[in-house]
Design a protein around this motif. Structure first.
Motif, mmCIF file in Angstrom:
data_model
loop_
_atom_site.group_PDB
_atom_site.id
_atom_site.type_symbol
_atom_site.label_atom_id
_atom_site.label_comp_id
_atom_site.label_asym_id
_atom_site.label_seq_id
_atom_site.Cartn_x
_atom_site.Cartn_y
_atom_site.Cartn_z
ATOM 1 N N GLU A 181 -35.738 -17.815 82.224
ATOM 2 C CA GLU A 181 -35.613 -16.348 82.138
ATOM 3 C C GLU A 181 -34.973 -15.783 83.404
ATOM 4 O OE1 GLU A 181 -39.673 -15.732 79.469
ATOM 5 O OE2 GLU A 181 -39.640 -15.013 81.538
ATOM 6 N N ALA A 182 -35.428 -16.290 84.564
ATOM 7 C CA ALA A 182 -34.925 -15.750 85.836
ATOM 8 C C ALA A 182 -33.440 -16.064 86.004
ATOM 9 C CB ALA A 182 -35.738 -16.316 87.001
ATOM 10 N N LEU A 183 -33.058 -17.292 85.670
ATOM 11 C CA LEU A 183 -31.646 -17.661 85.820
ATOM 12 C C LEU A 183 -30.780 -16.831 84.872
ATOM 13 C CD1 LEU A 183 -32.108 -21.531 86.168
ATOM 14 C CD2 LEU A 183 -31.371 -19.948 87.966
ATOM 15 N N ALA A 184 -31.294 -16.603 83.650
ATOM 16 C CA ALA A 184 -30.519 -15.809 82.681
ATOM 17 C C ALA A 184 -30.359 -14.373 83.163
ATOM 18 C CB ALA A 184 -31.217 -15.842 81.315
ATOM 19 N N SER A 185 -31.339 -13.891 83.939
ATOM 20 C CA SER A 185 -31.246 -12.506 84.427
ATOM 21 C C SER A 185 -30.465 -12.426 85.740
ATOM 22 C CB SER A 185 -32.649 -11.917 84.624
ATOM 23 O OG SER A 185 -33.236 -12.472 85.778
ATOM 24 N N PRO B 98 -32.195 -16.065 90.676
ATOM 25 C CA PRO B 98 -32.722 -17.442 90.666
ATOM 26 C C PRO B 98 -34.008 -17.651 91.451
ATOM 27 C CG PRO B 98 -30.776 -17.289 92.055
ATOM 28 C CD PRO B 98 -30.927 -15.955 91.393
ATOM 29 N N THR B 99 -34.494 -16.610 92.153
ATOM 30 C CA THR B 99 -35.769 -16.808 92.861
ATOM 31 C C THR B 99 -36.929 -16.007 92.242
ATOM 32 O OG1 THR B 99 -35.383 -15.059 94.495
ATOM 33 C CG2 THR B 99 -34.573 -17.254 95.063
ATOM 34 N N ALA B 100 -36.643 -15.228 91.200
ATOM 35 C CA ALA B 100 -37.682 -14.335 90.665
ATOM 36 C C ALA B 100 -38.862 -15.095 90.059
ATOM 37 C CB ALA B 100 -37.075 -13.411 89.614
ATOM 38 N N TRP B 101 -38.600 -16.307 89.605
ATOM 39 C CA TRP B 101 -39.656 -16.993 88.854
ATOM 40 C C TRP B 101 -40.753 -17.566 89.732
ATOM 41 C CZ3 TRP B 101 -40.273 -22.457 89.242
ATOM 42 C CH2 TRP B 101 -39.242 -23.147 89.881
ATOM 43 N N ASP C 184 -42.295 -17.632 102.758
ATOM 44 C CA ASP C 184 -41.986 -17.903 101.351
ATOM 45 C C ASP C 184 -41.561 -16.599 100.700
ATOM 46 O OD1 ASP C 184 -42.975 -20.477 99.395
ATOM 47 O OD2 ASP C 184 -42.405 -18.612 98.392
ATOM 48 N N VAL C 185 -40.663 -16.715 99.730
ATOM 49 C CA VAL C 185 -40.180 -15.531 99.021
ATOM 50 C C VAL C 185 -41.248 -14.989 98.066
ATOM 51 C CG1 VAL C 185 -39.155 -16.741 97.032
ATOM 52 C CG2 VAL C 185 -38.090 -14.631 97.884
ATOM 53 N N ALA C 186 -42.232 -15.809 97.743
ATOM 54 C CA ALA C 186 -43.243 -15.419 96.752
ATOM 55 C C ALA C 186 -44.465 -14.807 97.436
ATOM 56 C CB ALA C 186 -43.667 -16.635 95.933
#
Ligand SMILES: C[S@@+](CC[C@H](N)C(=O)[O-])C[C@H]1O[C@@H](n2cnc3c(N)ncnc32)[C@H](O)[C@@H]1O
Length: 238
Positions: A30-34, A37-40, A111-113
């Motif tokens: 889903e993240a890559l499609a949107s 690439p780091t949202a997931w 970390d980005v999360a």
């Protein structure tokens, strides 16, 4: 009147957390499609924290290939990290950052999360590690050139290219002159490239890190050839 004994609970019927890696496939797709690439990562950690899936990248010990390398490196560099700074890129739940701090390094784990950082702080209450939310792809200038030891385990391989090249240069930029960067990642073994992360790194990927002004000093195939352990140094021209 007959007593009614309730049936014993069936452990197999209790709700079990789902496999986090299967969920990672869904969330990363889903993240890559949107186009993000780091949202997931944070979505996955948040589901882990809520008990909806197992906690991703769960471990309390330093990473298996990093730990012996670090022990040998430390033996050659004075035996402990006192007076030196270290950073763990994409530190997740904090096991590697804690290991560095336990050996005397002034340590940052980022970390980005946000959920990973919350979890790391909660797991290591009283830690000397400075945990912070930060994005390699939008790096705080205050982190650049600051660290004597940079540790990167499984983050670069989690990113497609783009933005892998940008991330590789950003990792290198953290290193102070004379410092060492160590990277652990899955090794490309010639199989067709996967469509989803992790993306095993090729030798060309390893060279991307040099665009950040560091020099590759050693490449080892570890874990029965499944992984790379690579070191880089920033020349001290002073
Ligand atoms: C495969 S996990 C590995 C976690 C940890 N290094 C370990 O070995 O257990 C990749 C980690 O990198 C983080 N990450 C991904 N992209 C990042 C970025 N642009 N900046 C900072 N952290 C990032 C993720 O949130 C995740 O915690």
């Amino acid at each position: 009147m007959a007593q009614h004994t309730p049936p014993a609970p069936d452990p197999a019927a209790a709700p079990q957390p789902r496999d986090w890696d299967l969920r990672a496939d869904v969330l990363s797709t889903e993240a890559l499609a949107s186009g993000d690439p780091t949202a997931w990562f944070d979505r996955l950690y948040a589901e882990g924290a809520a008990g909806e899936v197992g906690m991703p990248w769960e471990r309390d010990e330093p990473q298996a290939q990093f730990a012996p390398w670090f022990e040998a490196w430390l033996a050659r560099h004075g035996g402990d990290g006192r007076g030196r700074r270290a950073v763990v890129v994409g530190c997740g739940l904090g096991a590697d950052a804690e290991h560095l701090a336990a050996h005397g390094f002034e340590t940052v784990g980022f970390d980005v999360a946000p959920t990973a950082i919350e979890q790391a702080k909660a797991r290591h209450a009283g830690s000397t590690v400075e945990y912070r939310v930060a994005d390699l792809l939008d790096l705080d200038p205050g982190l650049v050139g600051r660290f004597d030891l940079v540790v990167e385990i499984f983050t670069l391989q989690a990113l497609p290219n783009p933005p892998r090249a940008q991330a590789a240069a950003a990792i290198a930029s953290l290193l102070a002159p004379g410092g060492t960067l160590v990277l652990v990642a899955f090794r490309d073994t010639g199989l067709p490239a996967p469509e989803l992360p992790p993306y095993p790194l090729t030798e060309s990927d390893l060279l991307l890190v040099e665009t950040g002004g560091v020099v590759l000093t050693a490449t080892a195939e570890v874990a029965d050839g499944e992984r790379w352990l690579v070191t880089y140094e920033r020349p001290d021209l002073g």
